[in-house]
Design a protein around this motif. Sequence first.
Motif, PDB file in Angstrom:
ATOM      1  N   PRO A   2      -6.043 -11.571  -4.510  1.00  0.00           N
ATOM      2  CA  PRO A   2      -6.460 -10.106  -4.257  1.00  0.00           C
ATOM      3  C   PRO A   2      -5.805  -9.305  -3.131  1.00  0.00           C
ATOM      4  O   PRO A   2      -5.590  -9.918  -2.279  1.00  0.00           O
ATOM      5  N   GLU A   3      -5.428  -7.927  -3.406  1.00  0.00           N
ATOM      6  CA  GLU A   3      -4.982  -7.290  -2.201  1.00  0.00           C
ATOM      7  C   GLU A   3      -6.277  -7.097  -1.460  1.00  0.00           C
ATOM      8  O   GLU A   3      -7.462  -7.261  -1.537  1.00  0.00           O
ATOM      9  N   THR A  13      -6.851 -11.140 -11.991  1.00  0.00           N
ATOM     10  CA  THR A  13      -7.244 -11.548 -10.314  1.00  0.00           C
ATOM     11  C   THR A  13      -8.614 -11.150 -10.280  1.00  0.00           C
ATOM     12  O   THR A  13      -9.359 -12.010  -9.816  1.00  0.00           O
ATOM     13  N   PHE A  14      -9.126 -10.057 -10.833  1.00  0.00           N
ATOM     14  CA  PHE A  14     -10.594  -9.538 -10.520  1.00  0.00           C
ATOM     15  C   PHE A  14     -11.461 -10.364 -11.340  1.00  0.00           C
ATOM     16  O   PHE A  14     -12.509 -11.012 -10.875  1.00  0.00           O
ATOM     17  N   ASP A  16      -3.343  -6.898 -11.165  1.00  0.00           N
ATOM     18  CA  ASP A  16      -3.626  -7.874 -12.130  1.00  0.00           C
ATOM     19  C   ASP A  16      -5.227  -7.919 -12.753  1.00  0.00           C
ATOM     20  O   ASP A  16      -5.849  -8.245 -11.734  1.00  0.00           O
ATOM     21  N   THR A  41      -7.255  -3.064  -9.041  1.00  0.00           N
ATOM     22  CA  THR A  41      -6.427  -4.194  -8.725  1.00  0.00           C
ATOM     23  C   THR A  41      -5.066  -4.232  -9.841  1.00  0.00           C
ATOM     24  O   THR A  41      -5.174  -3.764 -10.650  1.00  0.00           O
ATOM     25  N   HIS A  77      -7.638  -4.569  -0.194  1.00  0.00           N
ATOM     26  CA  HIS A  77      -8.658  -3.690  -0.365  1.00  0.00           C
ATOM     27  C   HIS A  77      -9.513  -4.026  -1.354  1.00  0.00           C
ATOM     28  O   HIS A  77     -10.815  -3.524  -1.560  1.00  0.00           O
ATOM     29  N   MET A  78      -9.525  -5.190  -2.044  1.00  0.00           N
ATOM     30  CA  MET A  78     -10.426  -5.765  -2.994  1.00  0.00           C
ATOM     31  C   MET A  78     -11.099  -6.569  -2.558  1.00  0.00           C
ATOM     32  O   MET A  78     -12.630  -6.519  -3.153  1.00  0.00           O
ATOM     33  N   TRP A  79     -11.659  -6.772  -1.225  1.00  0.00           N
ATOM     34  CA  TRP A  79     -12.561  -7.802  -0.738  1.00  0.00           C
ATOM     35  C   TRP A  79     -13.912  -6.861  -0.498  1.00  0.00           C
ATOM     36  O   TRP A  79     -14.968  -7.438  -0.781  1.00  0.00           O
TER      37      TRP A  79
END
Length: 299
Positions: free
Chosen positions: A68-69, A192-193, A189, A187, A71-73
């Motif tokens: 994850p990028e 990924t999520f 992909d 995200t 900002h995804m956390w």
Amino acid sequence: MSAWLISLEGTEAGRHFALGLALMAAFLHALFGALQKGRHDPWISRAAIDASYGIIAAPFALFVVPWPEPHMWPIFAGAFVIHVGYKVSQAMTYQRGAYAVVYPVVRGTGPFFAVFGAGLIFGEQFTTGQWAGVATLMAGIFGLALYNLRTITVDRDTMGPALFWAVVTGMFVAAYTTYDAYGIRATADPFTFLAWFFFIDGIFMPVYTWRRWRHLPSSEIVPLMKRGVAGAFAAYFSFGAILLATRLDKVGEAAVLRETSTVFAALIAWLMLGDRVGPRRLTLMALIAAGAVIVKLTG
């Protein structure tokens, strides 16, 4: 696979594929609910399902999909909190009420709030015809719940609290539908999520319910684990399908179409739990299906 799905975004083929995904999610979500409401304690059943899909998702999250990028956390943290609220309220509902009554209430409450959420977050607007379709679908769903309430002979003494928790659960359904749609769009992909969501989401219920496992007879462990694995795959394809549908097409429409799960739930209750399906139920189920068709055709 990811590149192919992303190429469908905003296309006519993507909208048709999203329709199929939403209907598949509807059937599998009804099956998922029946697995949790079966003969075992719904808290333990949910824990077995979550543990199964968390363990299965771990290698995909850690070694297969892109990480994850940054900002995804925070987005994952928000999803975790919302889904904890959903699971607790759902277990409270199933612990107190007959599946044939409480499941329609949960699913009937969800789309109404989800459509509003999609309007606020994504700027989606429903036409007058689509709102008529939502009203038709909800009338069928709540009518089915009322009919089942009149005919059931179990859990009647706890039905009041069960219905309260069913409405609360429906509100959490709307919350996670719109929030997770935002997450999967944030995200690059989509897988990924999905992989990281299931990995993270599988932690809470097994930890929260560990004391209940001590009272479980040893003869029930293997059947419960089998139910957990079956529920895990139902969750992957149900939740994964609806999230991919919200990335490919409108969130509100996908949320409404998923609630045809109430029709599948009635059929599952008939086939698996011994409930009867008479002409009144069939009429209400047809009303639910008609509402979904109206929403799609008038969009």
